[in-house]
Design an enzyme around this catalytic site. Structure first.
Site, mmCIF file in Angstrom:
data_model
loop_
_atom_site.group_PDB
_atom_site.id
_atom_site.type_symbol
_atom_site.label_atom_id
_atom_site.label_comp_id
_atom_site.label_asym_id
_atom_site.label_seq_id
_atom_site.Cartn_x
_atom_site.Cartn_y
_atom_site.Cartn_z
ATOM 1 N N ASN A 44 2.349 1.432 4.544
ATOM 2 C CA ASN A 44 2.533 0.199 5.048
ATOM 3 C C ASN A 44 2.357 0.251 6.645
ATOM 4 O OD1 ASN A 44 5.480 -1.977 5.767
ATOM 5 N ND2 ASN A 44 3.401 -2.490 5.208
ATOM 6 N N CYS A 59 -1.378 0.885 7.155
ATOM 7 C CA CYS A 59 -2.939 0.637 7.525
ATOM 8 C C CYS A 59 -3.308 -0.781 6.757
ATOM 9 C CB CYS A 59 -3.789 1.721 7.199
ATOM 10 S SG CYS A 59 -3.372 3.206 8.007
ATOM 11 N N ARG A 60 -3.272 -0.609 5.454
ATOM 12 C CA ARG A 60 -4.072 -1.797 4.596
ATOM 13 C C ARG A 60 -3.244 -2.838 4.482
ATOM 14 N NH1 ARG A 60 -5.270 2.200 -0.497
ATOM 15 N NH2 ARG A 60 -3.119 3.021 0.572
ATOM 16 N N SER A 61 -1.934 -2.719 4.064
ATOM 17 C CA SER A 61 -0.873 -3.750 3.899
ATOM 18 C C SER A 61 -0.683 -4.661 4.956
ATOM 19 C CB SER A 61 0.155 -3.514 3.030
ATOM 20 O OG SER A 61 1.237 -2.617 3.680
ATOM 21 N N ASP A 75 -8.306 3.890 1.002
ATOM 22 C CA ASP A 75 -7.367 4.272 2.200
ATOM 23 C C ASP A 75 -8.242 4.868 3.132
ATOM 24 O OD1 ASP A 75 -5.282 5.324 3.466
ATOM 25 O OD2 ASP A 75 -4.459 6.580 2.019
ATOM 26 N N CYS A 93 0.727 -1.169 -0.023
ATOM 27 C CA CYS A 93 -0.009 -0.151 0.093
ATOM 28 C C CYS A 93 0.905 1.290 -0.065
ATOM 29 C CB CYS A 93 -1.046 -0.147 1.228
ATOM 30 S SG CYS A 93 -0.309 0.116 2.718
HETATM 31 P P1 4NP Z 1 -1.613 2.822 4.172
HETATM 32 O O1 4NP Z 1 -2.370 4.271 4.685
HETATM 33 O O2 4NP Z 1 -1.183 3.030 2.773
HETATM 34 O O3 4NP Z 1 -2.860 1.860 3.894
HETATM 35 O O4 4NP Z 1 -0.904 2.436 5.099
HETATM 36 C C1 4NP Z 1 -1.737 5.301 4.682
HETATM 37 C C2 4NP Z 1 -0.731 5.724 5.696
HETATM 38 C C3 4NP Z 1 -0.150 6.726 5.704
HETATM 39 C C4 4NP Z 1 -0.183 7.712 4.798
HETATM 40 C C5 4NP Z 1 -1.211 7.584 3.874
HETATM 41 C C6 4NP Z 1 -1.756 6.122 3.640
HETATM 42 N N1 4NP Z 1 0.251 9.014 4.988
HETATM 43 O O5 4NP Z 1 0.042 9.877 4.310
HETATM 44 O O6 4NP Z 1 1.327 9.115 5.995
#
Ligand code: 4NP
Length: 154
Positions: free
Chosen positions: A14, A16-18, A126, A11
Site C-alpha cells: 500500500n 506503490c501500486r494501490s 511490483d 497491493c
Molecule cells: P506495493 O509495493 O505493493 O505496490 O506497495 C511494495 C511495497 C513494499 C514492499 C513490497 C512491495 N515491501 O516488501 O516492503
C-alpha cells in the site's frame, strides 16, 4: 436502486501500486464528474501509517496528482462488506484476498487489469525493487484501469 460504487485497490505494501491506482481513479472521476468512493490498502502490514514511496509520489506529481497525504493501511475483514468492488493489483494479492474474505463478504473481487480490454489476467508489476521506469509503467497500467472504471460507472 443502484448503490454508489465503493472501490478498494489492494497491493502488497500500500505504498506503490494501490496508492497510484487510488490517485489515478480519483483524478479520473473528478474529470468525469462522477461520484465513486475510493480507497486503497495492502495485504501486508510493513508500511501501515507510512506515506507512499517517494517514487510513487513523484510519479503521481508528474501527472498532476498529489498522493502525498495518503497513509498505508492493511486490508481488514470489514472491507469485504464496506466496498462494492475490491481490485487486486496482482494474482498473489487476489489469492490472499480470497483467503481472508469473511463468509458474509459482498464485495466483488477481481484483478484490476481485468477491467482493461486486452489486458485481462495481467498483473500490475511490483515496481518497489525496480527502476523509475517501473513506476512509469505502473502509472500507465493504473491510468488505463481508471479510464475503464470511469466508463463502467458513468
Ligand atoms: P506495493 O509495493 O505493493 O505496490 O506497495 C511494495 C511495497 C513494499 C514492499 C513490497 C512491495 N515491501 O516488501 O516492503
Amino acid at each position: 436502486m443502484s448503490t454508489k460504487p465503493a472501490i478498494l485497490f489492494v497491493c502488497l505494501g500500500n505504498i506503490c501500486r494501490s496508492p497510484l491506482a487510488e490517485g489515478a481513479l480519483r483524478a479520473a472521476t473528478i474529470r468525469a464528474g462522477i461520484e465513486v468512493e475510493i480507497d486503497s490498502a495492502g495485504t501486508g502490514d510493513w508500511h501501515v501509517g507510512n506515506p507512499p514511496d517517494p517514487r510513487a509520489i513523484a510519479t503521481a506529481r508528474d501527472n498532476g496528482i498529489d498522493i502525498s497525504g495518503l497513509r498505508g493501511r492493511q486490508v481488514s475483514p470489514r472491507n469485504f462488506t464496506r466496498f462494492t468492488h475490491i481490485f487486486a493489483l496482482d494474482e498473489d494479492n487476489l489469492r490472499n484476498l480470497y483467503a481472508m474474505a469473511p463468509d458474509d463478504a459482498t464485495a466483488e473481487l477481481a484483478l484490476l487489469l481485468d477491467v482493461v480490454p486486452g489486458f485481462e489476467g495481467r498483473a500490475v508489476a511490483d515496481p518497489y525493487y525496480g527502476s523509475d521506469e517501473g513506476f512509469a509503467q505502473t502509472w500507465r497500467d493504473v491510468s488505463a484501469a481508471a479510464d475503464a472504471l470511469v466508463a463502467r460507472f458513468s
